[in-house]
Design an enzyme around this catalytic site. Structure first.
Site, mmCIF file in Angstrom:
data_model
loop_
_atom_site.group_PDB
_atom_site.id
_atom_site.type_symbol
_atom_site.label_atom_id
_atom_site.label_comp_id
_atom_site.label_asym_id
_atom_site.label_seq_id
_atom_site.Cartn_x
_atom_site.Cartn_y
_atom_site.Cartn_z
ATOM 1 N N ASP A 146 0.894 -1.077 -0.026
ATOM 2 C CA ASP A 146 0.037 0.029 -0.096
ATOM 3 C C ASP A 146 0.992 1.176 0.055
ATOM 4 O O ASP A 146 2.178 1.129 -0.243
ATOM 5 C CB ASP A 146 -0.980 0.024 1.250
ATOM 6 C CG ASP A 146 -0.450 0.105 2.631
ATOM 7 O OD1 ASP A 146 0.998 0.400 2.536
ATOM 8 O OD2 ASP A 146 -1.184 0.356 3.405
ATOM 9 N N THR A 176 2.856 -1.421 8.840
ATOM 10 C CA THR A 176 3.152 -2.240 10.157
ATOM 11 C C THR A 176 3.203 -3.700 9.672
ATOM 12 O O THR A 176 3.917 -4.555 10.276
ATOM 13 C CB THR A 176 2.020 -2.392 11.130
ATOM 14 O OG1 THR A 176 0.750 -2.731 10.668
ATOM 15 C CG2 THR A 176 1.796 -0.984 11.839
ATOM 16 N N CYS A 190 3.391 -2.948 4.017
ATOM 17 C CA CYS A 190 2.272 -1.897 4.584
ATOM 18 C C CYS A 190 2.991 -1.337 5.798
ATOM 19 O O CYS A 190 4.318 -1.420 5.959
ATOM 20 C CB CYS A 190 1.063 -2.333 4.868
ATOM 21 S SG CYS A 190 0.767 -3.277 6.420
ATOM 22 N N HIS A 238 9.447 -23.817 9.556
ATOM 23 C CA HIS A 238 8.335 -24.789 10.404
ATOM 24 C C HIS A 238 6.909 -24.331 9.705
ATOM 25 O O HIS A 238 5.987 -25.289 10.036
ATOM 26 C CB HIS A 238 8.351 -24.032 11.774
ATOM 27 C CG HIS A 238 9.656 -24.520 12.544
ATOM 28 N ND1 HIS A 238 9.934 -24.211 13.842
ATOM 29 C CD2 HIS A 238 10.826 -25.076 12.053
ATOM 30 C CE1 HIS A 238 11.016 -24.665 14.055
ATOM 31 N NE2 HIS A 238 11.639 -25.017 12.824
ATOM 32 N N HIS A 262 6.437 -30.755 11.175
ATOM 33 C CA HIS A 262 5.981 -29.537 10.983
ATOM 34 C C HIS A 262 4.722 -29.682 9.956
ATOM 35 O O HIS A 262 3.810 -29.043 9.796
ATOM 36 C CB HIS A 262 6.945 -28.344 10.449
ATOM 37 C CG HIS A 262 8.080 -28.141 11.395
ATOM 38 N ND1 HIS A 262 7.614 -27.615 12.633
ATOM 39 C CD2 HIS A 262 9.279 -28.396 11.282
ATOM 40 C CE1 HIS A 262 8.820 -27.514 13.165
ATOM 41 N NE2 HIS A 262 9.889 -28.082 12.555
#
Length: 147
Positions: free
Chosen positions: A8, A68, A66, A99, A134
Site C-alpha cells: 500500500d 506495520t 504496508c 516450520h 511440521h
C-alpha cells in the site's frame, strides 16, 4: 524463482527498494502488483492480488509491505492456501519458512529499517520448509481440522 510484490502507500518506498535489490539477482523474476506511488490506497487489494498469484501458481512466493505489515498480512491470510508471515527479524523469516511453510513474507515499513528488511527478505527466500513434524501442523492450518 518468481516473486510477487505488493504494497500500500505506507509500504510503497520499501517495496521499491526490495524490487531494486531483487531485480539484480540471477534467477529471480518479479511481478509487481503495485501500488505505484505514496498516494493513499487500501491494502487489502494488494494483499489479495499477491495471494491470488500464488494460488494461481503464477509465482512461487510473495512479499507484501504496508506500514506495520499487520493489515496486509491479515488480508492475504483470508485467501485459502496462503500462509503470510509478518516478520520483524531474520529468525522469524527463517522459521516462518522452515516450520510454517510460509508462502508470503509481510513487512512493516514503519517497523523495520531498509537494511534489516533486505536481510529479512534474504533469509525468507533462502530458507526451505523442513516438513517432518511440521507437515501435520501446516495441514491442520490448511484443513482447520481441530474444531
Amino acid at each position: 524463482m518468481k516473486i510477487a510484490l505488493g504494497a500500500d502507500h505506507g509500504g510503497y518506498e520499501l517495496k521499491e527498494k526490495i524490487k531494486q535489490y531483487l531485480s539484480i539477482r540471477k534467477g529471480i523474476e518479479l511481478i509487481d502488483f503495485g501500488t505505484n506511488s505514496t498516494e493513499s490506497v487500501d491494502y487489502p487489494k494488494y494483499g489479495h492480488l499477491v495471494a491470488k498469484s500464488i494460488i494461481d501458481k503464477e509465482v512461487d512466493y510473495g512479499i507484501l509491505v504496508c506500514g506495520t505489515g499487520i493489515g496486509i498480512s491479515i488480508a492475504a491470510n483470508k485467501i485459502k492456501g496462503i500462509r503470510a508471515a509478518n516478520c520483524t527479524n531474520t529468525t522469524m523469516a527463517r522459521l516462518s519458512r522452515q516450520h510454517n511453510d510460509a508462502n508470503i513474507l509481510a513487512l512493516g515499513a514503519r517497523i523495520v529499517g531498509d537494511v534489516l528488511a533486505l536481510d529479512i527478505v534474504d533469509e525468507f527466500l533462502s530458507a526451505s520448509f523442513e516438513g517432518g513434524r511440521h507437515q501435520k501442523r501446516v495441514e491442520e492450518i490448511e484443513n482447520c481440522n481441530i474444531f
